[in-house]
Write an enzyme that holds these catalytic residues in place. Structure first.
Site, PDB file in Angstrom:
ATOM      1  N   VAL A  11      -1.815   4.594  -3.415  1.00 13.84           N
ATOM      2  CA  VAL A  11      -1.369   3.522  -4.147  1.00 13.84           C
ATOM      3  C   VAL A  11      -0.840   4.265  -5.655  1.00 13.84           C
ATOM      4  O   VAL A  11      -1.644   4.690  -6.408  1.00 13.84           O
ATOM      5  CB  VAL A  11      -2.549   2.542  -4.537  1.00 13.84           C
ATOM      6  CG1 VAL A  11      -2.218   1.177  -5.378  1.00 13.84           C
ATOM      7  CG2 VAL A  11      -3.184   1.913  -3.089  1.00 13.84           C
TER       8      VAL A  11
ATOM      9  N   HIS B 182      -5.586   5.077 -10.859  1.00 17.63           N
ATOM     10  CA  HIS B 182      -6.848   4.598 -10.769  1.00 17.63           C
ATOM     11  C   HIS B 182      -7.873   5.736 -10.621  1.00 17.63           C
ATOM     12  O   HIS B 182      -7.401   6.653 -10.332  1.00 17.63           O
ATOM     13  CB  HIS B 182      -6.908   3.858  -9.366  1.00 17.63           C
ATOM     14  CG  HIS B 182      -6.661   4.551  -8.241  1.00 17.63           C
ATOM     15  ND1 HIS B 182      -4.920   4.617  -7.980  1.00 17.63           N
ATOM     16  CD2 HIS B 182      -6.915   4.994  -7.112  1.00 17.63           C
ATOM     17  CE1 HIS B 182      -4.757   4.843  -6.633  1.00 17.63           C
ATOM     18  NE2 HIS B 182      -6.022   5.370  -6.381  1.00 17.63           N
TER      19      HIS B 182
ATOM     20  N   ASP C 255     -13.973  -0.539  -3.863  1.00 17.68           N
ATOM     21  CA  ASP C 255     -12.876   0.150  -3.075  1.00 17.68           C
ATOM     22  C   ASP C 255     -13.079  -0.663  -1.697  1.00 17.68           C
ATOM     23  O   ASP C 255     -14.106  -0.838  -1.273  1.00 17.68           O
ATOM     24  CB  ASP C 255     -13.098   1.471  -2.729  1.00 17.68           C
ATOM     25  CG  ASP C 255     -11.983   2.191  -2.384  1.00 17.68           C
ATOM     26  OD1 ASP C 255     -11.309   3.028  -2.744  1.00 17.68           O
ATOM     27  OD2 ASP C 255     -11.467   1.855  -0.974  1.00 17.68           O
TER      28      ASP C 255
ATOM     29  N   HIS D  88     -11.335   6.773  -9.058  1.00 16.68           N
ATOM     30  CA  HIS D  88     -12.420   6.430  -8.235  1.00 16.68           C
ATOM     31  C   HIS D  88     -13.811   6.744  -8.822  1.00 16.68           C
ATOM     32  O   HIS D  88     -13.841   7.869  -9.241  1.00 16.68           O
ATOM     33  CB  HIS D  88     -12.259   7.564  -7.068  1.00 16.68           C
ATOM     34  CG  HIS D  88     -11.163   7.011  -6.258  1.00 16.68           C
ATOM     35  ND1 HIS D  88     -11.190   6.606  -4.884  1.00 16.68           N
ATOM     36  CD2 HIS D  88      -9.677   7.484  -6.380  1.00 16.68           C
ATOM     37  CE1 HIS D  88      -9.639   6.485  -4.405  1.00 16.68           C
ATOM     38  NE2 HIS D  88      -9.002   7.091  -5.302  1.00 16.68           N
TER      39      HIS D  88
ATOM     40  N   ASN E 293      -6.586  10.748  -7.799  1.00 11.47           N
ATOM     41  CA  ASN E 293      -5.548  11.601  -7.089  1.00 11.47           C
ATOM     42  C   ASN E 293      -3.893  11.024  -7.635  1.00 11.47           C
ATOM     43  O   ASN E 293      -3.903  10.090  -7.977  1.00 11.47           O
ATOM     44  CB  ASN E 293      -5.669  10.821  -5.549  1.00 11.47           C
ATOM     45  CG  ASN E 293      -6.892  11.239  -4.983  1.00 11.47           C
ATOM     46  OD1 ASN E 293      -7.736  11.973  -5.270  1.00 11.47           O
ATOM     47  ND2 ASN E 293      -7.499  10.190  -4.218  1.00 11.47           N
TER      48      ASN E 293
HETATM   49  P1  DGP Z   1      -5.681   6.799  -3.484  1.00  9.39           P
HETATM   50  O1  DGP Z   1      -5.691   7.438  -2.219  1.00  9.39           O
HETATM   51  O2  DGP Z   1      -6.273   7.713  -4.422  1.00  9.39           O
HETATM   52  O3  DGP Z   1      -4.353   6.221  -3.995  1.00  9.39           O
HETATM   53  O4  DGP Z   1      -6.877   5.634  -3.250  1.00  9.39           O
HETATM   54  C1  DGP Z   1      -6.372   4.232  -2.998  1.00  9.39           C
HETATM   55  C2  DGP Z   1      -7.689   3.434  -2.541  1.00  9.39           C
HETATM   56  O5  DGP Z   1      -7.358   2.312  -2.675  1.00  9.39           O
HETATM   57  C3  DGP Z   1      -8.257   3.915  -1.433  1.00  9.39           C
HETATM   58  O6  DGP Z   1      -9.707   4.548  -1.231  1.00  9.39           O
HETATM   59  C4  DGP Z   1      -8.334   2.487  -0.672  1.00  9.39           C
HETATM   60  C5  DGP Z   1      -8.241   1.527  -1.848  1.00  9.39           C
HETATM   61  N1  DGP Z   1      -7.481   0.398  -1.486  1.00  9.39           N
HETATM   62  C6  DGP Z   1      -6.326   0.225  -0.850  1.00  9.39           C
HETATM   63  N2  DGP Z   1      -5.781  -1.272  -0.896  1.00  9.39           N
HETATM   64  C7  DGP Z   1      -7.017  -2.021  -1.323  1.00  9.39           C
HETATM   65  C8  DGP Z   1      -7.237  -3.242  -1.592  1.00  9.39           C
HETATM   66  O7  DGP Z   1      -6.462  -3.894  -1.254  1.00  9.39           O
HETATM   67  N3  DGP Z   1      -8.292  -3.641  -2.280  1.00  9.39           N
HETATM   68  C9  DGP Z   1      -9.238  -2.689  -2.616  1.00  9.39           C
HETATM   69  N4  DGP Z   1     -10.414  -3.142  -3.159  1.00  9.39           N
HETATM   70  N5  DGP Z   1      -9.010  -1.274  -2.332  1.00  9.39           N
HETATM   71  C10 DGP Z   1      -7.862  -1.039  -1.884  1.00  9.39           C
END
Ligand code: DGP
Length: 112
Positions: A94, A98, A28, A100, A85
């Protein structure tokens, strides 16, 4: 197209820790714990709420990959957390399913 689809397509970089034909796992970008890895299906499902019976095996596979990542990252013995989430109230930013995988510190409950 979501940012995670761009990571799958290698249009933007990510620190990938695991990949197979169905799943990608990468760190992340805003880690909330010493270990914070996202496990995603390559299939563009928006969330668990969009999954159906045909995704049963894929959903199980995602959990087993999360377990595998936790073991490889050295947090399985101490305990870890798997979170997904869903939607606005679930705190999903996003819209690509996914998991976490968080570990390396003690977690509190309930979530905020
Ligand atoms: P959520 O709130 O559950 O949709 O979490 C989305 C997660 O994605 C958040 O913890 C940050 C991560 N994230 C967002 N953009 C990027 C990215 O471009 N690269 C990576 N590695 N993580 C990202």
């Amino acid at each position: 197209m979501t940012i995670f689809q761009k990571i799958i397509d290698r249009e933007i970089p990510a620190d990938i820790v695991f990949e197979d034909d169905r799943v990608l796992a990468f760190r992340d970008i805003e880690p909330q714990a010493p270990v914070h890895v996202l496990v995603i299906p390559k299939k563009p499902l928006a969330s668990v709420a969009s999954a159906s019976a045909e995704d049963r095996d894929l959903l199980g596979h995602l959990l087993l990959v999360a377990q595998h990542v936790a073991t490889r990252e050295g947090v399985a013995d101490g305990g870890f957390r798997i979170v997904t989430n869903i939607g606005q109230d679930g705190g999903q930013a996003v819209e690509h399913l996914h998991l976490h995988v968080l570990g390396g510190r003690a977690m509190s409950w309930p979530p905020g």
